[in-house]
Design an enzyme around this catalytic site. Sequence first.
Site, PDB file in Angstrom:
ATOM      1  CB  SER A  75      -0.921   0.014   1.219  1.00 15.16           C
ATOM      2  OG  SER A  75      -1.757  -1.114   1.227  1.00 15.16           O
TER       3      SER A  75
HETATM    4  N1  SAH Z   1      -1.680  -4.469   3.748  1.00 13.57           N
HETATM    5  C1  SAH Z   1      -0.911  -4.797   2.603  1.00 13.57           C
HETATM    6  C2  SAH Z   1      -1.657  -4.533   1.315  1.00 13.57           C
HETATM    7  C3  SAH Z   1      -1.459  -5.649   0.335  1.00 13.57           C
HETATM    8  S1  SAH Z   1      -2.512  -5.649  -1.067  1.00 13.57           S
HETATM    9  C4  SAH Z   1       0.430  -4.079   2.607  1.00 13.57           C
HETATM   10  O1  SAH Z   1       0.624  -3.192   3.442  1.00 13.57           O
HETATM   11  O2  SAH Z   1       1.293  -4.425   1.806  1.00 13.57           O
HETATM   12  C5  SAH Z   1      -3.899  -6.544  -0.466  1.00 13.57           C
HETATM   13  C6  SAH Z   1      -3.688  -7.969  -0.047  1.00 13.57           C
HETATM   14  O3  SAH Z   1      -4.972  -8.504   0.248  1.00 13.57           O
HETATM   15  C7  SAH Z   1      -3.071  -8.877  -1.096  1.00 13.57           C
HETATM   16  O4  SAH Z   1      -1.950  -9.502  -0.569  1.00 13.57           O
HETATM   17  C8  SAH Z   1      -4.184  -9.889  -1.385  1.00 13.57           C
HETATM   18  O5  SAH Z   1      -3.712 -11.192  -1.683  1.00 13.57           O
HETATM   19  C9  SAH Z   1      -4.959  -9.879  -0.091  1.00 13.57           C
HETATM   20  N2  SAH Z   1      -6.349 -10.337  -0.193  1.00 13.57           N
HETATM   21  C10 SAH Z   1      -7.226 -10.152  -1.217  1.00 13.57           C
HETATM   22  N3  SAH Z   1      -8.390 -10.749  -0.942  1.00 13.57           N
HETATM   23  C11 SAH Z   1      -8.259 -11.339   0.276  1.00 13.57           C
HETATM   24  C12 SAH Z   1      -9.117 -12.114   1.110  1.00 13.57           C
HETATM   25  N4  SAH Z   1     -10.366 -12.417   0.748  1.00 13.57           N
HETATM   26  N5  SAH Z   1      -8.637 -12.545   2.302  1.00 13.57           N
HETATM   27  C13 SAH Z   1      -7.369 -12.257   2.694  1.00 13.57           C
HETATM   28  N6  SAH Z   1      -6.514 -11.528   1.957  1.00 13.57           N
HETATM   29  C14 SAH Z   1      -6.944 -11.078   0.762  1.00 13.57           C
END
Ligand code: SAH
Length: 229
Positions: A75
Amino acid sequence: MVRRKLTTSDIQGIGMTSQRTRNRLIERLRVKNIAHEDVLRIMSKVPRHLFMDEALASRSYEDTALPIGHGQTISQPYIVARMTELLLASEYPLERVLEVGTGSGYQAAVLAPFVKKLYTVERIETLYLHTRELLYALDYRNIHCRLSDGSWGLEPEAPFDGIIVTAAPESIPQALPGQLAIGARLIIPTGAQNQQQELRMMTRLSETEYKTEIIESVQFVPLVSDTNP
Ligand code: SAH
């Protein structure tokens, strides 16, 4: 995988990953109206360059989302700061918090110092394994990583004093509001991928009442649900 032990100089960084570069990011966040001094202080310490591929490390203190593989992104620092501020503005202490979408672990690392126990769930196994190991190597002992579909929340550990979702569903998944403690907040982006998404803040007012506010426009990767199409 984090194949070797991280040294103090790995964590401190050098050149484009140095403390000076991190401080410049903090100044940019201030300009964008991030005002919570403790959030800024923590973000000036968290080594974002270790939460992404080494090939991209020189860009790690730009205020942008960057790819972490599997079609996912780490993010943008501004949005990490904003979502953290919104959770911290709650009038209740944050003992148990849930993050949906562990990804790189960066948001979890920024939030962890403010909460007693942080549960974070990720659905992609490779990311889950990698990030769990990284957070352990960086000594975050109050972050509990789980491999599961976070659109169901994490019922066995509920209720939570805050829930933060870092991937966007089209609308708020039904299971999440009921896992908030009374007074707790759910911070979540919603909206279709090719359309404008909005960051929402839902507060549980009582057993049955909720209040939802729209905070600002955002852009997140989709929340993918395997079991709840
Ligand atoms: N908080 C993270 C953001 C990563 S992007 C950071 O700081 O880097 C969002 C993430 O959500 C991805 O890794 C994706 O695989 C995950 N994601 C998407 N759908 C999801 C779900 N239903 N349950 C758990 N994780 C999920």
